[in-house]
Write a protein that holds these residues in place. Structure first.
Motif, PDB file in Angstrom:
ATOM      1  N   TYR A  53       0.910  -1.090   0.003  1.00  0.00           N
ATOM      2  CA  TYR A  53      -0.013  -0.084  -0.168  1.00  0.00           C
ATOM      3  C   TYR A  53       0.847   1.123   0.057  1.00  0.00           C
ATOM      4  CZ  TYR A  53       0.753   0.449   4.862  1.00  0.00           C
ATOM      5  OH  TYR A  53       1.683   0.413   6.336  1.00  0.00           O
ATOM      6  N   CYS A  54       0.206   2.259  -0.211  1.00  0.00           N
ATOM      7  CA  CYS A  54       1.257   3.699  -0.401  1.00  0.00           C
ATOM      8  C   CYS A  54       0.760   4.532   0.579  1.00  0.00           C
ATOM      9  CB  CYS A  54       0.705   4.125  -1.729  1.00  0.00           C
ATOM     10  SG  CYS A  54       0.967   3.244  -3.335  1.00  0.00           S
ATOM     11  N   LYS A  55       1.843   5.446   0.947  1.00  0.00           N
ATOM     12  CA  LYS A  55       1.751   6.375   1.993  1.00  0.00           C
ATOM     13  C   LYS A  55       2.515   7.724   1.420  1.00  0.00           C
ATOM     14  CE  LYS A  55       2.851   5.389   6.418  1.00  0.00           C
ATOM     15  NZ  LYS A  55       3.903   4.966   7.373  1.00  0.00           N
ATOM     16  N   CYS A  56       1.941   8.823   2.059  1.00  0.00           N
ATOM     17  CA  CYS A  56       2.527   9.974   1.660  1.00  0.00           C
ATOM     18  C   CYS A  56       3.723  10.412   2.380  1.00  0.00           C
ATOM     19  CB  CYS A  56       1.544  11.188   1.809  1.00  0.00           C
ATOM     20  SG  CYS A  56       0.052  10.924   0.455  1.00  0.00           S
ATOM     21  N   ILE A  57       4.685  11.297   1.847  1.00  0.00           N
ATOM     22  CA  ILE A  57       5.730  11.833   2.742  1.00  0.00           C
ATOM     23  C   ILE A  57       5.278  12.832   3.852  1.00  0.00           C
ATOM     24  CG2 ILE A  57       7.410  11.444   1.038  1.00  0.00           C
ATOM     25  CD1 ILE A  57       7.335  14.166   0.134  1.00  0.00           C
ATOM     26  N   PRO A  58       5.863  12.931   4.812  1.00  0.00           N
ATOM     27  CA  PRO A  58       5.279  14.012   5.914  1.00  0.00           C
ATOM     28  C   PRO A  58       4.955  15.254   5.150  1.00  0.00           C
ATOM     29  CG  PRO A  58       7.244  12.788   6.845  1.00  0.00           C
ATOM     30  CD  PRO A  58       7.042  12.345   5.192  1.00  0.00           C
ATOM     31  N   GLY A  59       3.722  15.768   5.735  1.00  0.00           N
ATOM     32  CA  GLY A  59       3.436  17.159   5.319  1.00  0.00           C
ATOM     33  C   GLY A  59       2.509  17.074   3.957  1.00  0.00           C
ATOM     34  N   PHE A  60       2.338  15.994   3.581  1.00  0.00           N
ATOM     35  CA  PHE A  60       1.511  15.601   2.362  1.00  0.00           C
ATOM     36  C   PHE A  60       0.379  14.753   2.571  1.00  0.00           C
ATOM     37  CE2 PHE A  60       4.173  17.172  -1.448  1.00  0.00           C
ATOM     38  CZ  PHE A  60       5.178  17.699  -0.655  1.00  0.00           C
ATOM     39  N   ASP A  61      -0.721  15.002   1.670  1.00  0.00           N
ATOM     40  CA  ASP A  61      -1.951  13.975   1.775  1.00  0.00           C
ATOM     41  C   ASP A  61      -2.077  13.520   0.393  1.00  0.00           C
ATOM     42  OD1 ASP A  61      -3.518  16.431   3.897  1.00  0.00           O
ATOM     43  OD2 ASP A  61      -2.518  14.309   4.239  1.00  0.00           O
ATOM     44  N   PHE A  62      -2.950  12.432   0.081  1.00  0.00           N
ATOM     45  CA  PHE A  62      -3.337  12.210  -1.240  1.00  0.00           C
ATOM     46  C   PHE A  62      -3.967  13.021  -2.126  1.00  0.00           C
ATOM     47  CE2 PHE A  62      -2.903   7.844   1.022  1.00  0.00           C
ATOM     48  CZ  PHE A  62      -1.669   7.414   0.442  1.00  0.00           C
ATOM     49  N   VAL A  63      -3.688  13.190  -3.261  1.00  0.00           N
ATOM     50  CA  VAL A  63      -4.467  13.958  -4.350  1.00  0.00           C
ATOM     51  C   VAL A  63      -5.811  13.571  -4.289  1.00  0.00           C
ATOM     52  CG1 VAL A  63      -4.902  14.878  -6.589  1.00  0.00           C
ATOM     53  CG2 VAL A  63      -2.614  14.665  -5.624  1.00  0.00           C
ATOM     54  N   ASP A  64      -6.075  12.195  -4.446  1.00  0.00           N
ATOM     55  CA  ASP A  64      -7.532  11.537  -4.376  1.00  0.00           C
ATOM     56  C   ASP A  64      -7.396  10.549  -3.243  1.00  0.00           C
ATOM     57  OD1 ASP A  64      -9.924  10.437  -4.822  1.00  0.00           O
ATOM     58  OD2 ASP A  64      -9.593   9.875  -6.760  1.00  0.00           O
ATOM     59  N   GLN A  65      -8.156  10.904  -2.001  1.00  0.00           N
ATOM     60  CA  GLN A  65      -8.116  10.241  -0.849  1.00  0.00           C
ATOM     61  C   GLN A  65      -8.831   8.665  -1.358  1.00  0.00           C
ATOM     62  OE1 GLN A  65      -6.872  10.766   1.886  1.00  0.00           O
ATOM     63  NE2 GLN A  65      -6.407  12.853   1.467  1.00  0.00           N
ATOM     64  N   GLY A  66      -9.728   8.579  -2.427  1.00  0.00           N
ATOM     65  CA  GLY A  66     -10.015   7.219  -2.645  1.00  0.00           C
ATOM     66  C   GLY A  66      -9.227   6.396  -3.536  1.00  0.00           C
TER      67      GLY A  66
END
Length: 781
Positions: free
Chosen positions: A302-315
């Protein structure tokens, strides 16, 4: 010599089997056709094991070859992979004139599956899984074995310059993001999409330099190997020897980027993996998108974002990640106090550092990045520190000692203290955590209390106001609260039986009207191809759209539902559209007016994306939909209209809306469409506003005809003055700023595009604009 004899016997056996199959196969004559429903949906091989025809996929159908003789059908070849899904109103025809194999749809152009240069005489689905087209001499003109998609069958080869491309997912068989290429140098290599750089490969056979005639071969017992033109086996990927009785072995590159050898039972359809190119599901590069990295949970990737970032599309965690804070300008006073460093240890990335030096500790590396305006992330490993700009690519967790040190905003970023550099005092972390916890709980309780009081107050006033409404009003609403309901007769009278047409588009026709009672001038749009929903559903969508009140949006004043008729009533905007302004040199606005118009449009889109009650993706931002009022204030029209249109209208711009120049690339790639699609459209319009010309103009020279490419070239060459002409008096710093904003907005990767909030901040000069990726990086991503 023994190897040669073995291979010769294999070829002889295969050729005899193929000849026998060709002599005994069921013949498909010219004029034969298939439809998705009914008894004629596929052409079967003689044994019934394979079929060529329509395969049910989701709500539509795919044309391809599949294992038909097992309970669980399995696709092994897919036609028209750029747009593979079709509805039931399509037919597959072997044309009677012998020209080609085509898909025919009522009212739409034919889609060619195969168009040989010679006349076709017949076709056949062979028991080998190969679909072939013959001429009158029984010579093969075209065969599916020469056009591999994502699967290799026994007896099939992958030759030089051919590739297998993964599917997007199990439920979407369009082209995915991974490919297996048989290179001319003899090397079999796996890459993510959009690149063939050796450093981007994530698996290779290591057989480079073996010549241009190396092929990948699969035998019936699962023997998968590479051989050269001298019939020497260069490498055995599998030794074979797997069972073949009531079993078929095939090789496939899956949507996760790994290619595997499968054994499929012909009795029950059960699949088992015999071999795979890697057992680490995080090995395929690009699995997680930009600024994301892959990690494992047992056997699940599964994928995670680097600190201070969120997924472009949460779904969709493969969509890449974007900042969850607003980046401030490096030149802002006290900027060092507004950023901190958060770490992501044991990760590896595609590292392209612009500055690399010795650093004694992780803290030294982090401090160096904090003091450097250009540094957005630093990498520390074995006493070396490298500074880099975003975006990050191809990240994954590993046992590597590399530490990613990411610069994030202290005030706006969501800081995870577990990822703070390890040298910070533990006590200070606890104090910060307790303060934040107490403050958060207090604010939450206070917010709930205020919200409860507000709800009670609003509800009581709403009930009181509603009881005062006349019973004769019916479904009408107060003008300031919701759109008004009109009858068709009222709108017919207001428009003088729809005589004065204002404009015509793919979603309907606009007429000018005057309401009899108030003498209010309105624009009435008669919708076409509206969603086949009931009256309540339509009303719900209208009420959502009707609540969008903003000075940069054309207001929805009312609506009409009369049988199948659906009409919308808008405020009438008398000063024409942005397209009218840009098309006539005498109407071209001055530089300051251009910036103001661009800011107006940005504010309107930002409201739709982030500030109205229900997030709305406009889906059709273009100059014709930007109207100018008497004060030259830009107003976006058709806001939220995509919610009411048929699926094909919101997705198929090239045939329905005709606005291809403004459509984001993800529409054509069948990728999830987010608010970043509107950002792309805004970027194209921003270039048009700056340059006062159309985005595509074939009357100009070849290098200037496509505006976005010309703008990119001018920016890289330092010749942006060419974009506005010598007669324009423009501040070159502001011009460069606007061009950079536009180019950031039109990046192919949605994750690279800024949010509309950030776009507006850049337009207003409140944040620094980094240099966009170079054109070479842009084409490789």
């Amino acid at each position: 010599m023994a190897v040669f004899l073995t291979f010769f016997l294999f070829l002889s056996t295969f050729c005899l089997a193929t000849t026998s199959a060709q002599q005994n196969h069921p013949n498909i004559s010219l004029g034969s056709s298939l439809t998705p429903t009914g008894n004629s949906s596929a052409w079967l091989s003689r044994s019934g094991l394979f079929a060529f025809g329509f395969y049910k996929q989701g709500n539509g159908y795919v044309v391809g070859i599949f294992l038909a003789g097992i309970p669980q059908r399995t696709l092994v070849w897919i036609a028209n992979r750029d747009s593979p899904n079709f509805s039931s109103n399509v037919s597959l025809v072997l044309s009677s004139d012998g020209g080609r194999l085509v898909l025919q749809r009522t009212g739409s152009p034919d889609v060619a599956i195969a168009s040989p240069s010679e006349r076709i005489s017949s076709a056949s689905m062979l028991d080998s899984g190969n679909f072939v087209l013959y001429n009158s001499d029984r010579r093969i003109l075209w065969q599916s074995f020469d056009q591999p998609t994502n699967t290799l069958l026994p007896g099939q080869r992958l030759v030089a310059n051919q590739e297998l491309i993964s599917s997007s997912s199990e439920s979407d068989v369009s082209k995915g993001i991974f490919r297996l290429e048989m290179q001319p140098d003899g090397n079999l290599v796996q890459y993510p999409k959009g690149t063939s750089r050796p450093q981007d490969a994530y698996w290779a056979s290591g057989t480079f330099g073996s010549g241009p005639n190396v092929t990948l071969n699969l035998e019936g017992d699962g023997h998968l190997y590479l051989i050269n033109s001298s019939v020497n086996i260069l490498q055995n990927l599998t030794v074979g020897g797997y069972p073949t009785h009531k079993i078929i072995n095939l090789m496939k590159i899956d949507g996760d980027g790994i290619f595997r050898l499968y054994s499929i039972s012909l009795d029950g359809g059960n699949q088992s993996i015999r071999w795979e190119s890697t057992n680490n599901k995080c090995d395929p590069k690009g699995l997680c998108g930009l600024n994301g990295f892959c990690t494992m949970n047992d056997t699940i990737a599964y994928c995670k974002c680097i600190p201070g970032f969120d997924f472009v599309d949460q779904g969709n965690w493969r969509s890449g990640c974007e900042r969850n804070f607003t980046a401030e300008s490096c030149k802002t006073e006290g900027i060092s106090d507004k950023f901190t460093i958060m770490s992501e240890p044991s990760t590896v990335w595609d590292i392209e550092s612009y500055d690399e030096f010795d650093a004694a500790t992780e803290e030294d590396c982090a401090n160096a990045c904090l003091q450097d305006c250009n540094c957005e992330v630093a990498f520390f490993k074995d006493g070396r520190c490298g500074k880099q700009k975003l975006p990050l690519r191809f990240g994954k967790i590993s046992n590597d000692s590399n530490i990613a040190l990411v610069k994030v905003g202290v005030l706006n970023g969501s800081i995870n203290e577990d990822k703070m550099p390890s040298n910070l005092p533990k006590s200070s972390k606890k104090e910060v955590r307790m303060d934040v916890l107490i403050s958060g709980i207090s604010l939450t309780i206070f917010g709930i209390l205020i919200l409860s009081i507000s709800v009670i107050f609003v509800y009581r006033n709403w009930i009181r106001a509603y009881t005062k409404l006349s019973p004769n009003i019916g479904v009408k609403f107060v003008e300031d609260v919701a759109p008004r309901a009109f009858t068709f007769a009222e709108l017919e009278q207001a428009t003088n039986e729809f005589k004065e047409e204002l404009g015509r588009g793919a979603c309907g026709v606009m007429y000018k009207g005057i309401l009899p009672n108030s003498q209010k001038v309105v624009a009435v749009k008669s919708l076409e191809k509206v969603l086949a929903v009931g009256e309540n559903e339509f009303l719900n969508e209208i009420r959502v759209i009707g609540k969008t009140h903003h000075r940069n949006l054309v207001r929805l004043f009312g609506y009409c539902i009369d049988g199948i008729k659906r009409l919308l009533v808008y405020d009438y905007i008398s000063n024409g559209s942005l397209a009218d302004i840009l098309s006539k040199p005498e109407n071209h606005p001055c530089w300051d007016e251009r910036i103001r118009i661009a800011s107006d449009i940005a504010r309107g889109i930002l409201y739709l994306h982030e500030e109205c009650e229900t997030q709305i993706i406009h889906c059709d931002i273009k100059p014709q939909n930007i109207l100018m009022d008497d004060n030259n204030c830009a107003k976006i029209s058709d806001s939220g209209l995509a919610k009411l249109l048929n699926h094909d209208q919101t997705r198929t711009y090239t045939t329905v809306r005709g606005t291809r120049s403004y459509v984001a690339p993800e529409w054509h790639r069948k990728l999830p469409v987010t608010i970043k699609a509107d950002v792309y459209s805004f970027g194209i319009i921003l270039l048009e506003i700056i340059c006062c010309r159309k985005s595509v103009d074939w009357s100009t020279s070849k290098d200037q005809s496509i505006l976005k490419e010309w703008a990119y070239d001018c920016l890289e060459a330092g010749e942006i003055h060419k974009l506005v002409g010598d007669e324009e008096v423009v501040d070159m710093r502001k011009l460069e700023r606007m061009i950079k904003i536009a180019i950031w907005c039109i990046q192919d990767e949605p994750a690279l595009r800024p949010s509309m909030k950030k776009v507006l901040l850049m337009l207003e000069g409140n944040v620094e604009i980094p240099d966009p990726p170079s054109s070479t990086f842009f084409s490789a991503v």
